[in-house]
Design an enzyme around this catalytic site. Structure first.
Site, mmCIF file in Angstrom:
data_model
loop_
_atom_site.group_PDB
_atom_site.id
_atom_site.type_symbol
_atom_site.label_atom_id
_atom_site.label_comp_id
_atom_site.label_asym_id
_atom_site.label_seq_id
_atom_site.Cartn_x
_atom_site.Cartn_y
_atom_site.Cartn_z
ATOM 1 N N TYR A 132 83.784 -8.946 65.127
ATOM 2 C CA TYR A 132 83.683 -9.894 64.086
ATOM 3 C C TYR A 132 84.521 -9.130 62.965
ATOM 4 O O TYR A 132 84.418 -8.119 62.711
ATOM 5 C CB TYR A 132 82.254 -10.124 63.531
ATOM 6 C CG TYR A 132 82.095 -10.951 62.558
ATOM 7 C CD1 TYR A 132 82.587 -12.263 62.409
ATOM 8 C CD2 TYR A 132 81.816 -10.442 61.255
ATOM 9 C CE1 TYR A 132 82.245 -13.023 61.394
ATOM 10 C CE2 TYR A 132 81.565 -11.094 60.047
ATOM 11 C CZ TYR A 132 81.852 -12.476 60.132
ATOM 12 O OH TYR A 132 81.613 -13.228 58.947
ATOM 13 N N LYS A 179 80.724 -2.939 53.218
ATOM 14 C CA LYS A 179 79.217 -2.739 53.322
ATOM 15 C C LYS A 179 78.788 -1.460 52.536
ATOM 16 O O LYS A 179 78.745 -1.409 51.338
ATOM 17 C CB LYS A 179 78.798 -2.766 54.990
ATOM 18 C CG LYS A 179 79.226 -4.226 55.501
ATOM 19 C CD LYS A 179 78.430 -4.378 56.816
ATOM 20 C CE LYS A 179 78.469 -6.152 57.169
ATOM 21 N NZ LYS A 179 79.328 -6.254 58.164
ATOM 22 N N ASP A 231 88.982 -1.945 61.835
ATOM 23 C CA ASP A 231 88.035 -2.712 61.100
ATOM 24 C C ASP A 231 86.539 -1.579 61.162
ATOM 25 O O ASP A 231 85.893 -1.885 61.984
ATOM 26 C CB ASP A 231 87.713 -4.046 61.364
ATOM 27 C CG ASP A 231 86.661 -4.839 60.664
ATOM 28 O OD1 ASP A 231 86.286 -3.954 59.838
ATOM 29 O OD2 ASP A 231 86.435 -5.846 61.137
HETATM 30 C C1 LIG Z 1 80.289 -7.474 58.106
HETATM 31 C C2 LIG Z 1 81.709 -7.389 58.799
HETATM 32 C C3 LIG Z 1 82.965 -7.918 58.186
HETATM 33 C C4 LIG Z 1 82.939 -9.040 56.917
HETATM 34 O O1 LIG Z 1 82.245 -8.152 55.776
HETATM 35 P P1 LIG Z 1 81.860 -9.288 54.614
HETATM 36 O O2 LIG Z 1 81.607 -8.560 53.513
HETATM 37 O O3 LIG Z 1 80.451 -9.983 55.192
HETATM 38 O O4 LIG Z 1 82.844 -10.323 54.192
HETATM 39 C C5 LIG Z 1 84.179 -7.538 58.827
HETATM 40 N N1 LIG Z 1 84.235 -6.834 59.824
HETATM 41 C C6 LIG Z 1 83.102 -6.256 60.313
HETATM 42 C C7 LIG Z 1 83.314 -5.222 61.328
HETATM 43 C C8 LIG Z 1 81.716 -6.526 59.868
HETATM 44 O O5 LIG Z 1 80.943 -5.970 60.454
#
Ligand SMILES: *Cc1c(COP(=O)(O)O)cnc(C)c1O
Length: 426
Positions: free
Chosen positions: A142, A265, A237
């Site tokens: 994701y 995060k 990511d």
């Molecule tokens: C949570 C998440 C996102 C998106 O971040 P948001 O602050 O919710 O937009 C992108 N990449 C990874 C790996 C994530 O866990």
């Protein structure tokens, strides 16, 4: 009727599905969400006044625990001075320096307001830098909810049974190539078939949105080599893994250097922050230095920067990551033993303070093997654990986190609750 049930009904009159992010609706675990009134340390409280031990931590950000005195102090200080200026502040430079010092591959960093925005901007930059259109991502990874990244995108969608989403154009979807996680051969084939067309390959270096799946030995290095061979950028990511597995994230933990990194995060300390950064020559393609446009009214918001600086400072102290790793091990080993004792087939994974117990015998190495999990059983487990005061993610395909304030007693309480629950359900 539970107060939470009433509040959820009322919320649905005004908010689609009653929630501002779909996974919060508890749909896949066959119940409705508990409304939260407050949280402190490792504990979270619902509107009925019940106490839970929190292993979700707002989906990752709250690694210092809730209501950290240090974060509150720095944020309160800044609140009095102003909450947004739309002009440069010293706090932004301090936060950027902290990120550049911590994350091996980052020479320059830009702050945005969410992980989604960070990834969206990093991909645009990769496309602008390479002058290519296509991207490669992995099934079950994701990367936020921007167009083109929602194909085969892990927990939020699969939990709701949505394979991909309406509203994304065919052109956008066609530029996104998908490979199974941990499958270097499939990635090589995509690169060969789309020669000179792939701008970047993006992945979660530890997959945290289909449970927790570590990279196989040699996988990250193999991707680094393939990107170099085919002239594509490698994007880690690290929105979950950044500052969680090590101060320098998964790239420090595994010793692999990506070209670009996305963060989110944890760096916001519970405020809305994302960031992307990388090699100087790539980052200098961004406006105002270069032609790739990217901007944000609230980017580098002083409250969020103050929180982020404090979090990074706290995490920089010696022993932080050894402690988190030990807690992760204790948690994962205990839950696995509880399942074994109840005679329930499970597959446990753990990297640092990220853990997952899959209700399938495994091995779980990619989305297809993760998807074999008995999600209905997870739902029953989740509900029984909630009744026992354990705040777990309302989806099989999420991590169970330890934080700096998760105590050994908290973990033992979780394991004891799991022993009872799993015996009951076996
Ligand atoms: C949570 C998440 C996102 C998106 O971040 P948001 O602050 O919710 O937009 C992108 N990449 C990874 C790996 C994530 O866990």
């Amino acid at each position: 009727m539970l107060k939470s049930v009433q509040l959820f009904e009322e919320a649905q009159h005004y908010i689609p599905g009653g929630v501002n992010s779909p996974v919060r609706a508890y749909k896949s675990v066959g119940t409705t969400p508990r409304f939260v009134s407050s949280a402190q340390g490792s504990r979270i409280y619902d509107v009925e006044g019940r106490e839970y031990i929190d292993f979700v931590q707002s989906w990752g950000p709250m690694i210092l625990g809730h209501g950290s005195a240090e974060v509150i102090e720095s944020v309160t200080d800044q609140l009095k001075r102003g909450t947004s200026f739309g002009a440069p502040t010293v706090l932004e430079t301090m936060a950027a320096k902290a990120v550049v010092d911590a994350v091996p591959s980052i020479d320059l960093v830009r702050f945005v307001s969410s992980g989604t925005e960070a990834v969206m901007s990093a991909i645009r930059l990769a496309r602008g830098y390479t002058d290519r259109d296509k991207i490669i991502k992995f099934d079950g990874n994701y990367h936020g909810h921007s167009d083109g990244l929602l194909a085969s995108a892990g927990s939020g969608l699969v939990t709701l049974g949505i394979p991909s989403t309406p509203g994304v154009t065919k052109g956008n979807a066609a530029d996104t190539l998908i490979a199974p996680y941990n499958d270097l051969g499939a990635v090589r084939t995509l690169f060969e078939v789309n020669k000179d067309e792939v701008a970047c390959l993006i992945l979660e270096p530890v997959a945290g949105n289909m449970g927790v799946i570590p990279p196989a030995d040699g996988f990250l290095q193999g991707l680094r080599d393939l990107c170099d061979e085919f002239g594509a950028l490698l994007i880690f990511d690290e929105v979950i893994t950044g500052f969680r597995l090590a101060l320098g994230g998964a790239q420090e933990y595994y010793g692999i250097t990506p070209d670009l990194t996305t963060l989110g995060k944890i760096i916001g300390g519970g405020f809305p922050v994302g960031a992307f950064g990388g090699r100087r020559e790539i980052m200098e393609k961004l406006a105002p230095l270069g032609p790739v446009y990217q901007a944000g009214t609230l980017s580098g918001n002083p409250i969020a920067m103050a929180a982020g600086i404090t979090v990074i400072e706290r995490l920089s102290r010696p022993g932080t990551y050894e402690g988190l790793e030990a807690k992760g091990k204790r948690l994962a080993t205990g839950l696995k033993a509880a399942a074994d004792a109840a005679g329930i087939a499970t597959f446990g994974t753990q990297v640092g303070s990220m853990t997952c117990l899959y209700f399938t015998e495994g091995p779980v190495i990619d989305w297809d093997s993760a998807a074999k999990s008995d999600t209905e059983f997870y739902g029953a487990y989740f509900r029984a654990m909630l009744d026992r005061g354990m705040w777990l993610a309302p989806s099989q395909f999420e991590a169970c986190f330890a934080s700096l304030v998760t105590t050994e007693d908290d973990i033992d309480a979780l394991i004891a609750a799991a022993e009872e629950t799993l015996k009951e359900l076996a």
